[in-house]
Design a protein around this motif. Sequence first.
Motif, PDB file in Angstrom:
ATOM      1  N   HIS A 162      42.139  41.500  42.863  1.00  7.88           N
ATOM      2  CA  HIS A 162      42.673  41.478  41.500  1.00  7.88           C
ATOM      3  C   HIS A 162      41.906  42.465  40.615  1.00  7.88           C
ATOM      4  CE1 HIS A 162      43.365  39.958  37.395  1.00  7.88           C
ATOM      5  NE2 HIS A 162      44.504  39.499  37.866  1.00  7.88           N
ATOM      6  N   TYR A 163      40.604  42.459  40.724  1.00  9.64           N
ATOM      7  CA  TYR A 163      39.770  43.374  39.935  1.00  9.64           C
ATOM      8  C   TYR A 163      40.095  44.822  40.298  1.00  9.64           C
ATOM      9  CZ  TYR A 163      35.701  45.517  37.720  1.00  9.64           C
ATOM     10  OH  TYR A 163      34.891  46.301  36.936  1.00  9.64           O
ATOM     11  N   ARG A 164      40.188  45.092  41.592  1.00 10.80           N
ATOM     12  CA  ARG A 164      40.442  46.459  42.041  1.00 10.80           C
ATOM     13  C   ARG A 164      41.806  46.954  41.598  1.00 10.80           C
ATOM     14  NH1 ARG A 164      39.883  44.867  47.350  1.00 10.80           N
ATOM     15  NH2 ARG A 164      41.020  46.702  47.982  1.00 10.80           N
ATOM     16  N   GLN A 165      42.782  46.047  41.547  1.00 13.39           N
ATOM     17  CA  GLN A 165      44.124  46.457  41.132  1.00 13.39           C
ATOM     18  C   GLN A 165      44.216  46.673  39.627  1.00 13.39           C
ATOM     19  OE1 GLN A 165      46.337  43.212  42.817  1.00 13.39           O
ATOM     20  NE2 GLN A 165      46.827  44.349  44.682  1.00 13.39           N
ATOM     21  N   SER A 166      43.324  46.018  38.869  1.00 12.17           N
ATOM     22  CA  SER A 166      43.458  46.069  37.417  1.00 12.17           C
ATOM     23  C   SER A 166      42.439  46.983  36.726  1.00 12.17           C
ATOM     24  CB  SER A 166      43.359  44.648  36.841  1.00 12.17           C
ATOM     25  OG  SER A 166      42.133  44.058  37.213  1.00 12.17           O
ATOM     26  N   HIS A 167      41.619  47.696  37.514  1.00 12.67           N
ATOM     27  CA  HIS A 167      40.629  48.607  36.935  1.00 12.67           C
ATOM     28  C   HIS A 167      40.775  50.002  37.530  1.00 12.67           C
ATOM     29  CE1 HIS A 167      38.995  44.755  35.777  1.00 12.67           C
ATOM     30  NE2 HIS A 167      38.168  45.373  34.960  1.00 12.67           N
ATOM     31  N   ARG A 168      40.635  50.996  36.680  1.00 12.12           N
ATOM     32  CA  ARG A 168      40.720  52.383  37.129  1.00 12.12           C
ATOM     33  C   ARG A 168      39.316  52.964  37.294  1.00 12.12           C
ATOM     34  NH1 ARG A 168      45.494  52.288  36.950  1.00 12.12           N
ATOM     35  NH2 ARG A 168      47.162  52.552  35.484  1.00 12.12           N
ATOM     36  N   ASN A 169      39.266  54.125  37.938  1.00 17.49           N
ATOM     37  CA  ASN A 169      37.996  54.859  38.081  1.00 17.49           C
ATOM     38  C   ASN A 169      36.884  54.026  38.727  1.00 17.49           C
ATOM     39  OD1 ASN A 169      39.259  56.996  36.739  1.00 17.49           O
ATOM     40  ND2 ASN A 169      38.706  56.120  34.764  1.00 17.49           N
ATOM     41  N   ILE A 170      37.253  53.290  39.739  1.00 20.20           N
ATOM     42  CA  ILE A 170      36.237  52.519  40.466  1.00 20.20           C
ATOM     43  C   ILE A 170      36.199  53.052  41.903  1.00 20.20           C
ATOM     44  CG2 ILE A 170      36.370  50.418  39.052  1.00 20.20           C
ATOM     45  CD1 ILE A 170      38.239  49.238  41.201  1.00 20.20           C
ATOM     46  N   PRO A 171      35.083  52.887  42.580  1.00 20.99           N
ATOM     47  CA  PRO A 171      35.009  53.390  43.967  1.00 20.99           C
ATOM     48  C   PRO A 171      36.071  52.722  44.839  1.00 20.99           C
ATOM     49  CG  PRO A 171      32.842  52.686  43.176  1.00 20.99           C
ATOM     50  CD  PRO A 171      33.841  52.241  42.159  1.00 20.99           C
ATOM     51  N   SER A 172      36.609  53.492  45.782  1.00 23.39           N
ATOM     52  CA  SER A 172      37.599  52.887  46.678  1.00 23.39           C
ATOM     53  C   SER A 172      36.915  52.035  47.741  1.00 23.39           C
ATOM     54  CB  SER A 172      38.462  53.969  47.327  1.00 23.39           C
ATOM     55  OG  SER A 172      37.639  54.892  47.994  1.00 23.39           O
ATOM     56  N   LEU A 173      35.674  52.377  48.050  1.00 25.57           N
ATOM     57  CA  LEU A 173      34.912  51.570  49.001  1.00 25.57           C
ATOM     58  C   LEU A 173      34.412  50.321  48.290  1.00 25.57           C
ATOM     59  CD1 LEU A 173      32.705  54.393  50.550  1.00 25.57           C
ATOM     60  CD2 LEU A 173      34.583  53.216  51.694  1.00 25.57           C
ATOM     61  N   TRP A 174      34.500  49.195  48.956  1.00 24.70           N
ATOM     62  CA  TRP A 174      34.046  47.966  48.305  1.00 24.70           C
ATOM     63  C   TRP A 174      33.557  46.982  49.339  1.00 24.70           C
ATOM     64  CZ3 TRP A 174      36.562  43.164  49.045  1.00 24.70           C
ATOM     65  CH2 TRP A 174      37.730  43.255  49.837  1.00 24.70           C
ATOM     66  N   ARG A 175      32.800  46.029  48.873  1.00 25.46           N
ATOM     67  CA  ARG A 175      32.314  44.974  49.763  1.00 25.46           C
ATOM     68  C   ARG A 175      31.938  43.771  48.908  1.00 25.46           C
ATOM     69  NH1 ARG A 175      27.233  48.330  49.654  1.00 25.46           N
ATOM     70  NH2 ARG A 175      25.819  46.946  48.531  1.00 25.46           N
ATOM     71  N   ILE A 176      31.755  42.651  49.581  1.00 23.20           N
ATOM     72  CA  ILE A 176      31.324  41.435  48.898  1.00 23.20           C
ATOM     73  C   ILE A 176      29.935  41.080  49.409  1.00 23.20           C
ATOM     74  CG2 ILE A 176      31.768  38.981  48.483  1.00 23.20           C
ATOM     75  CD1 ILE A 176      34.788  39.646  48.829  1.00 23.20           C
ATOM     76  N   ASP A 177      28.993  40.998  48.492  1.00 21.86           N
ATOM     77  CA  ASP A 177      27.608  40.673  48.834  1.00 21.86           C
ATOM     78  C   ASP A 177      27.279  39.265  48.361  1.00 21.86           C
ATOM     79  OD1 ASP A 177      27.524  43.374  49.467  1.00 21.86           O
ATOM     80  OD2 ASP A 177      26.145  43.923  47.863  1.00 21.86           O
ATOM     81  N   ILE A 178      26.255  38.716  48.940  1.00 23.54           N
ATOM     82  CA  ILE A 178      25.744  37.420  48.472  1.00 23.54           C
ATOM     83  C   ILE A 178      24.271  37.603  48.141  1.00 23.54           C
ATOM     84  CG2 ILE A 178      25.148  35.043  49.150  1.00 23.54           C
ATOM     85  CD1 ILE A 178      27.622  35.211  51.049  1.00 23.54           C
ATOM     86  N   VAL A 179      23.855  37.055  47.008  1.00 24.90           N
ATOM     87  CA  VAL A 179      22.427  36.969  46.733  1.00 24.90           C
ATOM     88  C   VAL A 179      22.082  35.490  46.853  1.00 24.90           C
ATOM     89  CG1 VAL A 179      20.548  37.279  45.080  1.00 24.90           C
ATOM     90  CG2 VAL A 179      22.357  38.994  45.233  1.00 24.90           C
ATOM     91  N   ALA A 180      21.257  35.171  47.849  1.00 25.44           N
ATOM     92  CA  ALA A 180      20.832  33.792  48.081  1.00 25.44           C
ATOM     93  C   ALA A 180      19.452  33.599  47.459  1.00 25.44           C
ATOM     94  CB  ALA A 180      20.788  33.503  49.579  1.00 25.44           C
ATOM     95  N   ILE A 181      19.343  32.601  46.602  1.00 21.60           N
ATOM     96  CA  ILE A 181      18.079  32.360  45.909  1.00 21.60           C
ATOM     97  C   ILE A 181      17.654  30.909  46.119  1.00 21.60           C
ATOM     98  CG2 ILE A 181      16.928  32.284  43.638  1.00 21.60           C
ATOM     99  CD1 ILE A 181      19.019  34.393  42.724  1.00 21.60           C
ATOM    100  N   GLU A 182      16.402  30.746  46.495  1.00 22.67           N
ATOM    101  CA  GLU A 182      15.846  29.389  46.581  1.00 22.67           C
ATOM    102  C   GLU A 182      14.756  29.294  45.527  1.00 22.67           C
ATOM    103  OE1 GLU A 182      14.650  28.967  50.652  1.00 22.67           O
ATOM    104  OE2 GLU A 182      16.692  29.375  51.347  1.00 22.67           O
ATOM    105  N   LEU A 183      14.815  28.211  44.750  1.00 20.66           N
ATOM    106  CA  LEU A 183      13.843  28.010  43.676  1.00 20.66           C
ATOM    107  C   LEU A 183      12.825  26.949  44.068  1.00 20.66           C
ATOM    108  CD1 LEU A 183      16.270  27.842  40.612  1.00 20.66           C
ATOM    109  CD2 LEU A 183      14.937  29.812  41.364  1.00 20.66           C
TER     110      LEU A 183
END
Length: 123
Positions: free
Chosen positions: A83-104
Amino acid sequence: RTMKRRDTGMLGERIALDFLKKRGYHILETNYRCPRGEIDIIARDKDYLAFIEVRTKRSLDFGSPEESITPVKKERLRTTALHYRQSHRNIPSLWRIDIVAIELDEKSKPSRIELIDNAVGDD
């Protein structure tokens, strides 16, 4: 006093933002919401558009932060990213989903921060 889940999440996001900036990520948006779902952080990492899910936990009673991401959640992250990629211009065509795991730890200081890039594939 015990921290509420929302507070824990917000603290985790602040820690994650700091951590990502130090690694050269350029933060574009935080808490992006659309009808499909939400993504904690959207950033550029070199040639990639990175959609980042932050998972923060205080104890490991129920597994690690990254283990708490269900297939349904992964699917929602993918559709929100689309949805974000379809609704925003001038963004990189390469994309990925990352996770930041944090333990407190008990003082709300991060005892572990781990960036898992491309954690949610297309599967």
